[in-house]
Design a protein around this motif. Structure first.
Motif, PDB file in Angstrom:
ATOM      1  N   ALA A   1       0.836  -1.209   0.000  1.00  0.00           N
ATOM      2  CA  ALA A   1       0.000   0.000   0.000  1.00  0.00           C
ATOM      3  C   ALA A   1       0.869   1.257   0.000  1.00  0.00           C
ATOM      4  CB  ALA A   1      -0.929  -0.008   1.209  1.00  0.00           C
ATOM      5  N   VAL A   2       1.941   1.242   0.795  1.00  0.00           N
ATOM      6  CA  VAL A   2       2.843   2.393   0.857  1.00  0.00           C
ATOM      7  C   VAL A   2       3.527   2.605  -0.489  1.00  0.00           C
ATOM      8  CG1 VAL A   2       5.024   3.212   1.851  1.00  0.00           C
ATOM      9  CG2 VAL A   2       3.219   2.329   3.346  1.00  0.00           C
ATOM     10  N   CYS A   3       3.997   1.527  -1.103  1.00  0.00           N
ATOM     11  CA  CYS A   3       4.685   1.647  -2.392  1.00  0.00           C
ATOM     12  C   CYS A   3       3.756   2.170  -3.479  1.00  0.00           C
ATOM     13  CB  CYS A   3       5.285   0.303  -2.796  1.00  0.00           C
ATOM     14  SG  CYS A   3       6.720  -0.154  -1.799  1.00  0.00           S
ATOM     15  N   ASN A   4       2.523   1.698  -3.499  1.00  0.00           N
ATOM     16  CA  ASN A   4       1.563   2.188  -4.490  1.00  0.00           C
ATOM     17  C   ASN A   4       1.279   3.676  -4.296  1.00  0.00           C
ATOM     18  OD1 ASN A   4       0.588   0.105  -6.432  1.00  0.00           O
ATOM     19  ND2 ASN A   4       0.210  -1.038  -4.557  1.00  0.00           N
ATOM     20  N   LYS A   5       1.157   4.110  -3.036  1.00  0.00           N
ATOM     21  CA  LYS A   5       0.907   5.536  -2.780  1.00  0.00           C
ATOM     22  C   LYS A   5       2.124   6.379  -3.143  1.00  0.00           C
ATOM     23  CE  LYS A   5      -2.868   5.767   0.469  1.00  0.00           C
ATOM     24  NZ  LYS A   5      -3.450   6.578   1.541  1.00  0.00           N
ATOM     25  N   LEU A   6       3.310   5.862  -2.854  1.00  0.00           N
ATOM     26  CA  LEU A   6       4.520   6.597  -3.216  1.00  0.00           C
ATOM     27  C   LEU A   6       4.607   6.804  -4.727  1.00  0.00           C
ATOM     28  CD1 LEU A   6       7.127   4.924  -0.823  1.00  0.00           C
ATOM     29  CD2 LEU A   6       6.393   7.320  -0.764  1.00  0.00           C
ATOM     30  N   ARG A   7       4.163   5.825  -5.476  1.00  0.00           N
ATOM     31  CA  ARG A   7       4.217   5.932  -6.942  1.00  0.00           C
ATOM     32  C   ARG A   7       3.085   6.808  -7.489  1.00  0.00           C
ATOM     33  NH1 ARG A   7       2.501   0.777 -10.224  1.00  0.00           N
ATOM     34  NH2 ARG A   7       0.541   1.590  -9.371  1.00  0.00           N
TER      35      ARG A   7
ATOM     36  N   LEU B   1       3.767  13.129  -4.683  1.00  0.00           N
ATOM     37  CA  LEU B   1       4.957  12.297  -4.468  1.00  0.00           C
ATOM     38  C   LEU B   1       5.550  11.830  -5.803  1.00  0.00           C
ATOM     39  CD1 LEU B   1       3.679  10.219  -1.403  1.00  0.00           C
ATOM     40  CD2 LEU B   1       5.096  12.277  -1.386  1.00  0.00           C
ATOM     41  N   LYS B   2       4.763  11.090  -6.570  1.00  0.00           N
ATOM     42  CA  LYS B   2       5.138  10.657  -7.928  1.00  0.00           C
ATOM     43  C   LYS B   2       6.518   9.989  -8.006  1.00  0.00           C
ATOM     44  CE  LYS B   2       2.349  14.018 -10.450  1.00  0.00           C
ATOM     45  NZ  LYS B   2       2.354  15.095 -11.449  1.00  0.00           N
ATOM     46  N   PHE B   3       6.769   9.032  -7.126  1.00  0.00           N
ATOM     47  CA  PHE B   3       8.027   8.289  -7.190  1.00  0.00           C
ATOM     48  C   PHE B   3       7.872   7.182  -8.232  1.00  0.00           C
ATOM     49  CE2 PHE B   3       8.360  10.245  -2.978  1.00  0.00           C
ATOM     50  CZ  PHE B   3       9.612  10.840  -3.108  1.00  0.00           C
ATOM     51  N   GLU B   4       8.027   7.587  -9.490  1.00  0.00           N
ATOM     52  CA  GLU B   4       7.774   6.652 -10.586  1.00  0.00           C
ATOM     53  C   GLU B   4       8.947   5.735 -10.886  1.00  0.00           C
ATOM     54  OE1 GLU B   4       8.981  10.200 -11.021  1.00  0.00           O
ATOM     55  OE2 GLU B   4       7.140  10.579 -12.131  1.00  0.00           O
TER      56      GLU B   4
END
Length: 202
Positions: A41-47, A52-55
């Motif tokens: 869940a955290v990784c999906n939100k970060l992306r 945030l947009k950590f693509e």
């Protein structure tokens, strides 16, 4: 702390409210931690979160914290979970970075969900962490060794792995094939004689 790091820290706390267990800023870098149950869940939100947009996943590696001494307290040993995965993420569009650390809950059989569906580049990074640390990644499409030989025994980056290994591989001219056998290297003292002699006179 710079204004940019202040803004990123505030945005991480806001976007990941209740999912982040720790947030620290050191050496101009933000590091967050989460529980293994919240990892995906955290990784999906970060992306996906607009602020945030950590693509891009830059790196994913395993860490073995056994025999780890707390910084500035060499005699204080680590008391937490043994194995962790550390991710380095980059937002190209927003020009910002973050580090995420998550600990596997079971020290005897460390398992975390795979991130291949979030960042496909995680595939080989996770294979490397599996090969070197024995970390398992649930639902990984092809979790097999990456750097060591197929017959390799153990995981060489674990702190309890013997420096000389468990088995050695060599070509046997009589059998005309490669064979595995127990390591035959004799243990030796690698401390130079000068240092040993100086230590004796103190």
């Amino acid at each position: 702390m710079s204004t940019k790091l202040d803004q990123l820290s505030a945005q991480l706390k806001l976007a990941l409210s209740g999912l982040v267990t720790q947030l620290t800023v050191a050496l101009n870098e933000v590091t967050i931690e989460c529980n293994a149950d919240d990892y995906l869940a955290v990784c999906n939100k970060l992306r996906d979160h607009g602020e945030l947009k950590f693509e891009q996943l830059i790196d994913l590696c395993g860490v073995d914290y056994s025999q780890y001494a707390i910084e500035d307290y060499a005699d204080v040993q680590w008391a937490g979970k043994r194995y962790a995965v550390v991710l380095h993420l980059l937002s190209i569009s927003l020009n910002q970075r973050v580090r995420l650390r998550v600990f596997a809950q079971d020290d005897d059989f460390p398992v975390l969900p795979t991130l291949v569906d979030v960042w496909p580049v995680a595939n080989w990074f996770e294979r490397e962490a599996f090969d070197l640390y024995g970390l398992m990644f649930e639902n990984h499409p092809d979790l097999r060794r990456l750097l060591t030989d197929y017959g390799f025994v153990g995981h060489p980056f674990r702190k309890d792995f013997p420096m000389i290994g468990n088995v050695e591989m060599r070509y046997d001219p009589e059998q005309q094939r490669v064979i595995y056998q127990p390591v035959s290297i004799e243990m030796r003292n690698n401390v130079p004689r000068i240092i040993r002699d100086e230590g004796m006179h103190k």
